[in-house]
Write an enzyme that holds these catalytic residues in place. Structure first.
Site, PDB file in Angstrom:
ATOM      1  N   VAL A 123       0.506   4.341  -2.449  1.00 25.94           N
ATOM      2  CA  VAL A 123      -0.160   5.725  -2.037  1.00 25.94           C
ATOM      3  C   VAL A 123       0.771   6.760  -2.355  1.00 25.94           C
ATOM      4  O   VAL A 123       0.151   7.889  -3.067  1.00 25.94           O
ATOM      5  CB  VAL A 123      -0.522   5.603  -0.603  1.00 25.94           C
ATOM      6  CG1 VAL A 123      -0.566   6.879  -0.289  1.00 25.94           C
ATOM      7  CG2 VAL A 123      -1.460   4.727  -0.102  1.00 25.94           C
ATOM      8  N   CYS A 178       0.845  -1.354  -0.059  1.00 23.31           N
ATOM      9  CA  CYS A 178      -0.106   0.220   0.085  1.00 23.31           C
ATOM     10  C   CYS A 178       0.876   1.120   0.011  1.00 23.31           C
ATOM     11  O   CYS A 178       0.535   2.254  -0.588  1.00 23.31           O
ATOM     12  CB  CYS A 178      -1.048  -0.007   1.377  1.00 23.31           C
ATOM     13  SG  CYS A 178      -1.924  -1.155   1.415  1.00 23.31           S
TER      14      CYS A 178
HETATM   15  S1  SF4 Z   1      -0.556  -2.659   4.765  1.00 21.90           S
HETATM   16 FE1  SF4 Z   1      -1.250  -2.893   2.584  1.00 21.90          FE
HETATM   17  S2  SF4 Z   1       0.099  -4.075   1.681  1.00 21.90           S
HETATM   18 FE2  SF4 Z   1       0.596  -4.228   4.008  1.00 21.90          FE
HETATM   19  S3  SF4 Z   1      -0.336  -5.890   4.775  1.00 21.90           S
HETATM   20 FE3  SF4 Z   1      -1.696  -4.300   5.079  1.00 21.90          FE
HETATM   21  S4  SF4 Z   1      -2.935  -4.316   3.251  1.00 21.90           S
HETATM   22 FE4  SF4 Z   1      -1.241  -5.529   2.588  1.00 21.90          FE
END
Ligand code: SF4
Length: 523
Positions: free
Chosen positions: A157, A153
């Site tokens: 982002v 993520c």
């Molecule tokens: S922060 Fe995002 S990439 Fe990391 S485990 Fe959680 S959902 Fe998955």
């Protein structure tokens, strides 16, 4: 104290000893500021009602026990299926620890996967330096032949550009220019782990074939390609290979983690083992065609095989149960010109015989099930073939088109008449469903055990036992070795289901001189 140095007891049964019971009661009274048991029970009972279910289904801003994982987890599994390939996640260390432990706990195997450990500074200024250092270190320390990059993520982002970062790492000499680094952007806030698998596969295919199509000729290698998708049953890789071998069909399994997820304990650690080779993926466009075993989530992969490889990808469903295994084998036979072997015909006959033997026990039994789109559809189809009744079908990562197709399959059978299909819902929704319209069993991953416990808390007559089929399964061993595809998979599922029914019946009828009029030796 009941714990003695020469008789160490685990938490169960230790905490059932009187001194621990007393200590736990005192802790609750002195420190927890807990609500009264009456209020807890009253609230619990309310959460089992229709009224609560209606409120629960209006929930928008919260997911509880989501019945899916995030994209990079799927990308990691896809990358593990390629020879000497290190899955590399551009992003936070914690995410990768989660992916590794998820697979560790399911497969009971060490899982090789690295991250470039982006922290606060990278989140503000971008993760390019992490990528440069990470690729160089990964290559130097773990010596893979390929590094397959996906993202978490955080990297998505802030908009990190993998293509630019990888090229800049090469230009700056951190890794050689010709070193293979396929990649896929896998933003976790859209899709799920199955989307991540699809994205990574397309990234692999793109890297190794897109700019090398000039000398490729469809059908020139005489093989078929098999793309398994997000597959966690090792038996499924084996059964597909076996069936093709018995038909004398030459094939390439594109992403094959069967070996690396099942290495022997013989004193030698294998960070890499087996997997699809670079030569095989480069040769994939030369195949007759490509079979997508889980077409509902192999969307980009299918498009790539059709448009770049020019393959006429067969429009099939997952080869689960009787009909859809028939269709798979007939299509393989049609495109390759190889006959379906006598051994497979006999195996099919055995499955039909088993279905006939067991149908009296499965007929009309109600099942709630959840999982990924292709698996859930295949399992529901097989339940209908058995005369069982899927009652609640929940697929968090299914889309509206999938639901329409699922509804159509249910409409074709009288056993599907009372079934409701839910997409985008979680296991807290499933809990409401099994309380308000009780099925006989649930079929799902380990997280369902909490629903089973809750139903039992309401009363033994409300208990809905969990049959563990799916991913992840953390609390039982070796189920990931089993098979769910092909006739063999159908046999194993049927065996699991019918024996769960018989176990339950024995449980309910072993009361001496009360219910044991049906505690029969022969079923
Ligand atoms: S922060 Fe995002 S990439 Fe990391 S485990 Fe959680 S959902 Fe998955």
């Amino acid at each position: 104290m009941s714990q003695q140095v020469d008789n160490i007891k685990p938490s169960y049964p230790l905490f059932r000893e009187d001194d621990y019971k007393e200590s736990l009661i005192n802790k609750k009274a002195s420190f927890e500021e807990a609500h009264s048991q009456e209020l807890i029970d009253e609230t619990f009972m309310w959460t089992t009602t229709e009224e609560y279910k209606d409120l629960n289904f209006q929930r928008e801003a919260l997911t509880v026990n989501p019945a899916k994982a995030c994209q990079p987890l799927g990308a990691v599994l896809c990358a593990l299926g390629f020879e000497k390939t290190m899955p590399y996640v551009h992003g936070s260390q914690g995410c990768v620890a989660y992916f590794r432990t998820y697979f560790n706990r399911h497969f009971k195997e060490p899982i090789a996967c690295v991250s470039d450990s982006m922290t606060e500074d990278a989140a503000v200024f971008g993760g390019q330096q992490n990528m440069k250092d990470g690729l160089e270190n990964c290559k130097a320390i773990y010596k893979p032949d390929v590094i397959a990059v996906s993202t978490t993520c955080m990297a998505e982002v802030i908009g990190d550009d993998l293509n630019a970062f990888i090229n800049n790492s090469k230009k700056a000499g951190h890794i050689p220019d010709d070193y293979p680094v396929p990649y896929a952007h896998t933003p976790s806030f859209v899709g799920s782990h199955v989307t991540g698998w699809d994205n990574m596969f397309e990234g692999m295919a793109r890297y190794f074939t897109l700019n090398h199509m000039e000398d490729k000729v469809v059908a020139s290698n005489g093989k078929i390609n098999i793309v398994p998708g997000f597959e966690t049953y090792l038996g499924n890789f084996r059964v597909i290979k076996r069936m093709l071998k018995e038909m004398d069909v030459d094939y390439t399994m594109l992403s094959d983690p069967e070996e690396v997820l099942d290495t022997p304990a013989d004193g030698q650690f294998r960070m890499y083992s087996g997997g699809t080779t670079q030569d095989e993926i480069k040769d994939a466009p030369n195949a007759i065609t490509t079979f997508m075993l889980q077409p509902w989530h192999l969307v980009k992969s299918t498009k790539f095989a059709e448009t770049t490889w020019k393959h006429a990808v067969p429009k099939l469903k997952i080869p689960m149960g009787l009909d859809w295994t028939d269709e798979f084998l007939m299509k393989v036979s049609e495109v390759t010109g190889q006959e379906i072997s006598e051994s497979l015909t006999k195996e099919r006959g055995r499955l039909v015989d088993m279905m006939t033997d067991s149908h009296t026990w499965l007929h009309g039994k109600k099942f709630a099930l959840w999982g990924d789109p292709d698996y859930v559809m295949g399992m529901s189809k097989f339940l209908l073939e058995l005369g069982a009744e899927p009652t609640h079908i929940l697929c968090n990562n299914g889309n509206k088109r999938w639901k329409k197709a699922m509804d159509a399959i249910l409409a074709e059978s009288p056993y599907g008449a009372n079934c409701e299909v839910h997409i985008g819902k979680d296991l807290w929704h499933m809990r409401s469903l099994v309380f308000t319209n009780k099925p006989d069993f649930m079929i799902g991953n380990s997280y369902g055990k909490f629903i089973q416990r809750d139903t039992l808390y309401k009363g033994v007559e409300f208990e809905v036992p969990l049959i563990r089929i799916g991913f992840p399964i953390f609390d039982r061993h070796h189920l990931h070795r089993q098979t769910t595809l092909g006739y063999e998979g159908a046999m194993q599922i049927l065996t699991t289901l019918v024996n769960a029914v018989l176990e339950r019946l024995d449980d309910e009828t072993r009361g001496m001189q009360t219910t044991d009029y049906n505690y029969d030796l022969v079923r």
